[in-house]
Design a protein around this motif. Structure first.
Motif, mmCIF file in Angstrom:
data_model
loop_
_atom_site.group_PDB
_atom_site.id
_atom_site.type_symbol
_atom_site.label_atom_id
_atom_site.label_comp_id
_atom_site.label_asym_id
_atom_site.label_seq_id
_atom_site.Cartn_x
_atom_site.Cartn_y
_atom_site.Cartn_z
ATOM 1 N N HIS A 1 3.939 8.643 15.920
ATOM 2 C CA HIS A 1 5.144 9.452 16.111
ATOM 3 C C HIS A 1 5.015 10.838 15.481
ATOM 4 N N LEU A 2 4.496 10.897 14.269
ATOM 5 C CA LEU A 2 4.433 12.167 13.535
ATOM 6 C C LEU A 2 3.045 12.800 13.535
ATOM 7 N N HIS A 3 2.042 12.061 14.021
ATOM 8 C CA HIS A 3 0.648 12.540 13.985
ATOM 9 C C HIS A 3 0.262 12.953 12.562
ATOM 10 N N LEU A 4 0.705 12.139 11.610
ATOM 11 C CA LEU A 4 0.484 12.452 10.196
ATOM 12 C C LEU A 4 -0.677 11.615 9.658
ATOM 13 N N GLU A 5 -1.659 12.284 9.121
ATOM 14 C CA GLU A 5 -2.797 11.603 8.494
ATOM 15 C C GLU A 5 -2.624 11.656 6.979
ATOM 16 N N LEU A 6 -2.568 10.500 6.335
ATOM 17 C CA LEU A 6 -2.420 10.450 4.891
ATOM 18 C C LEU A 6 -3.739 10.785 4.205
ATOM 19 N N THR A 7 -3.632 11.356 3.028
ATOM 20 C CA THR A 7 -4.827 11.575 2.214
ATOM 21 C C THR A 7 -5.288 10.234 1.646
ATOM 22 N N GLU A 8 -6.462 10.229 1.086
ATOM 23 C CA GLU A 8 -6.979 9.003 0.473
ATOM 24 C C GLU A 8 -6.073 8.534 -0.656
ATOM 25 N N LEU A 9 -5.568 9.476 -1.438
ATOM 26 C CA LEU A 9 -4.646 9.142 -2.528
ATOM 27 C C LEU A 9 -3.351 8.554 -1.969
ATOM 28 N N GLN A 10 -2.793 9.165 -0.933
ATOM 29 C CA GLN A 10 -1.552 8.662 -0.336
ATOM 30 C C GLN A 10 -1.749 7.263 0.253
ATOM 31 N N HIS A 11 -2.883 7.016 0.875
ATOM 32 C CA HIS A 11 -3.187 5.677 1.386
ATOM 33 C C HIS A 11 -3.149 4.651 0.253
ATOM 34 N N ALA A 12 -3.779 4.999 -0.857
ATOM 35 C CA ALA A 12 -3.812 4.096 -2.010
ATOM 36 C C ALA A 12 -2.412 3.877 -2.570
ATOM 37 N N GLN A 13 -1.622 4.949 -2.626
ATOM 38 C CA GLN A 13 -0.249 4.839 -3.138
ATOM 39 C C GLN A 13 0.609 3.970 -2.229
ATOM 40 N N MET A 14 0.469 4.155 -0.925
ATOM 41 C CA MET A 14 1.236 3.350 0.015
ATOM 42 C C MET A 14 0.829 1.881 -0.074
ATOM 43 N N LYS A 15 -0.459 1.618 -0.168
ATOM 44 C CA LYS A 15 -0.955 0.240 -0.297
ATOM 45 C C LYS A 15 -0.393 -0.419 -1.548
ATOM 46 N N GLN A 16 -0.380 0.314 -2.660
ATOM 47 C CA GLN A 16 0.159 -0.219 -3.908
ATOM 48 C C GLN A 16 1.650 -0.505 -3.776
ATOM 49 N N ALA A 17 2.387 0.406 -3.139
ATOM 50 C CA ALA A 17 3.827 0.209 -2.934
ATOM 51 C C ALA A 17 4.078 -1.018 -2.064
ATOM 52 N N PHE A 18 3.295 -1.175 -1.006
ATOM 53 C CA PHE A 18 3.458 -2.331 -0.129
ATOM 54 C C PHE A 18 3.226 -3.629 -0.899
ATOM 55 N N GLU A 19 2.238 -3.648 -1.759
ATOM 56 C CA GLU A 19 1.951 -4.846 -2.551
ATOM 57 C C GLU A 19 3.123 -5.190 -3.468
ATOM 58 N N LEU A 20 3.728 -4.175 -4.078
ATOM 59 C CA LEU A 20 4.875 -4.404 -4.966
ATOM 60 C C LEU A 20 6.079 -4.920 -4.180
ATOM 61 N N ILE A 21 6.300 -4.326 -3.017
ATOM 62 C CA ILE A 21 7.423 -4.754 -2.181
ATOM 63 C C ILE A 21 7.245 -6.216 -1.764
ATOM 64 N N LEU A 22 6.056 -6.565 -1.298
ATOM 65 C CA LEU A 22 5.798 -7.945 -0.867
ATOM 66 C C LEU A 22 5.925 -8.923 -2.029
ATOM 67 N N GLN A 23 5.468 -8.503 -3.198
ATOM 68 C CA GLN A 23 5.578 -9.356 -4.383
ATOM 69 C C GLN A 23 7.035 -9.702 -4.656
ATOM 70 N N ASN A 24 7.898 -8.711 -4.547
ATOM 71 C CA ASN A 24 9.332 -8.958 -4.736
ATOM 72 C C ASN A 24 9.881 -9.859 -3.635
ATOM 73 N N ASN A 25 9.585 -9.528 -2.395
ATOM 74 C CA ASN A 25 10.130 -10.279 -1.265
ATOM 75 C C ASN A 25 9.753 -11.750 -1.323
ATOM 76 N N LEU A 26 8.502 -12.022 -1.645
ATOM 77 C CA LEU A 26 8.005 -13.396 -1.635
ATOM 78 C C LEU A 26 8.493 -14.215 -2.819
ATOM 79 N N ALA A 27 8.950 -13.538 -3.877
ATOM 80 C CA ALA A 27 9.460 -14.243 -5.057
ATOM 81 C C ALA A 27 10.899 -14.717 -4.875
ATOM 82 N N GLN A 28 11.570 -14.239 -3.840
ATOM 83 C CA GLN A 28 12.973 -14.600 -3.628
ATOM 84 C C GLN A 28 13.094 -16.018 -3.075
ATOM 85 N N ALA A 29 14.251 -16.631 -3.359
ATOM 86 C CA ALA A 29 14.538 -17.948 -2.785
ATOM 87 C C ALA A 29 14.552 -17.847 -1.265
#
Length: 333
Positions: free
Chosen positions: A159-187
């Protein structure tokens, strides 16, 4: 409307005409959704059903098995879902009772919201109380991750034709891991997956009518609450949202649902679940346009984006994701 499926549908309805006193010439489009499904409304001379709904779900795209199974499951749980009056699973047609045409989205305003959301809260608690494991598909890590991956693939790249930098890719991956960790811990409970203002109908009895539930799963307890109060189609002041979520939390705990004793923890779970959903929705809305040629959802992207930015900014560990999201605002491009 002269497509071949409509001809098949009319032929099927002719066979049902005597049983349900259908008035075939009144068949008219009722609504369409983001999938291949279509809905028609037809008048009936049956005193119990002045109008009926016909679902057209092409079997190669939208098999009816899941809809039928979840419909019966929710009906047994006491929810007001469409009653399946006739079914033709081979061709992909259902005849349903009509829950009307008043959506929550059309009826919600500052005065009606408390009453309508109270009913929606009660129905949500009812559904969650009916929950059992190994009945619906698990909303597991793989599915949650696939949904998150729609964001970089369809929203950022396509949609945006946006290419993330290597740092942004790593930051997004880390954020996704934290989000999933929270989601999966819920009842885990039954999750409608689209429990929002377009899929709740205002009805005179057992309000609300609940539709579009065929993708239901067994997953995080805050998911449907996030769908409802961080709605992609209507926005409310944060203080009202907090009040409604508190009432849901209180009713759920009193009913015996496995909710945290601390509301602060529950609200954090609600926010992080909402963030997962909003990242997914950004990807889905972009995909609907670029892959499916449906542009109606593009206008809803700005609100979903602002929800995601606001949530990510409230948590220090998600600040890098917030920066990525902020960079996609149209005014900053």
């Amino acid at each position: 409307m002269t497509d071949s499926r409509l001809d098949s549908l009319r032929n099927w309805l002719k066979g049902l005409e005597p049983s349900w006193q259908l008035d075939l010439p009144t068949l008219a489009p009722a609504s369409a959704d983001a999938s291949f499904r279509r809905y028609f409304r037809i008048e009936s001379k049956n005193p119990d059903f002045r109008t009926l709904i016909v679902m057209d779900a092409p079997p190669q795209h939208e098999p009816l098995d899941a809809f039928i199974a979840v419909d019966l499951l929710l009906d047994n749980g006491g929810l007001n879902v469409p009653k399946i009056l006739e079914q033709n699973t081979v061709e992909g047609f259902l005849l349903l009772n009509d829950l009307g045409n008043k959506t929550y989205l059309a009826e919600l305003n500052s005065e009606s919201a408390d009453h309508l959301y109270k009913d929606a809260t009660h129905a949500l608690v009812q559904m969650q109380l009916a929950s059992k494991p190994d009945v619906l598909p698990n909303y597991d890590e793989a599915l949650l991750q696939r949904e998150l991956d729609l964001f970089p693939k369809w929203y950022l790249k396509e949609h945006l034709h946006l290419e993330l930098t290597e740092l942004q890719h790593a930051q997004m991956k880390q954020a996704f891991e934290l989000i999933l960790q929270n989601n999966l811990a819920q009842a885990k409970v039954y999750v409608h997956r689209d429990y929002h203002s377009r899929n709740l109908m205002v009805t005179e009895k057992n309000n609300p009518g609940v539709i579009d539930f065929q993708d239901a799963v067994y997953g995080p307890i805050t998911y449907d609450a996030a769908s409802l109060w961080r709605d992609a189609y209507i926005v409310w002041p944060e203080e009202r949202v907090i009040d409604w979520v508190i009432k849901f939390w209180e009713e759920g705990r009193q009913a015996g649902l496995p909710m945290p004793n601390d509301f602060g923890q529950f609200y954090r779970d609600f926010e992080w679940m909402g963030l997962q959903r909003h990242l997914k929705v950004l990807g889905i809305f972009a995909r609907l346009f670029h892959r499916d040629g449906k542009d109606a959802y593009l206008k809803d992207i700005p609100l979903v984006l602002e929800y995601a930015i606001a949530t990510a900014n409230r948590y220090i560990e998600l600040k890098p994701l917030a920066r990525i999201l902020e960079s996609t605002r149209p005014t900053q491009k």
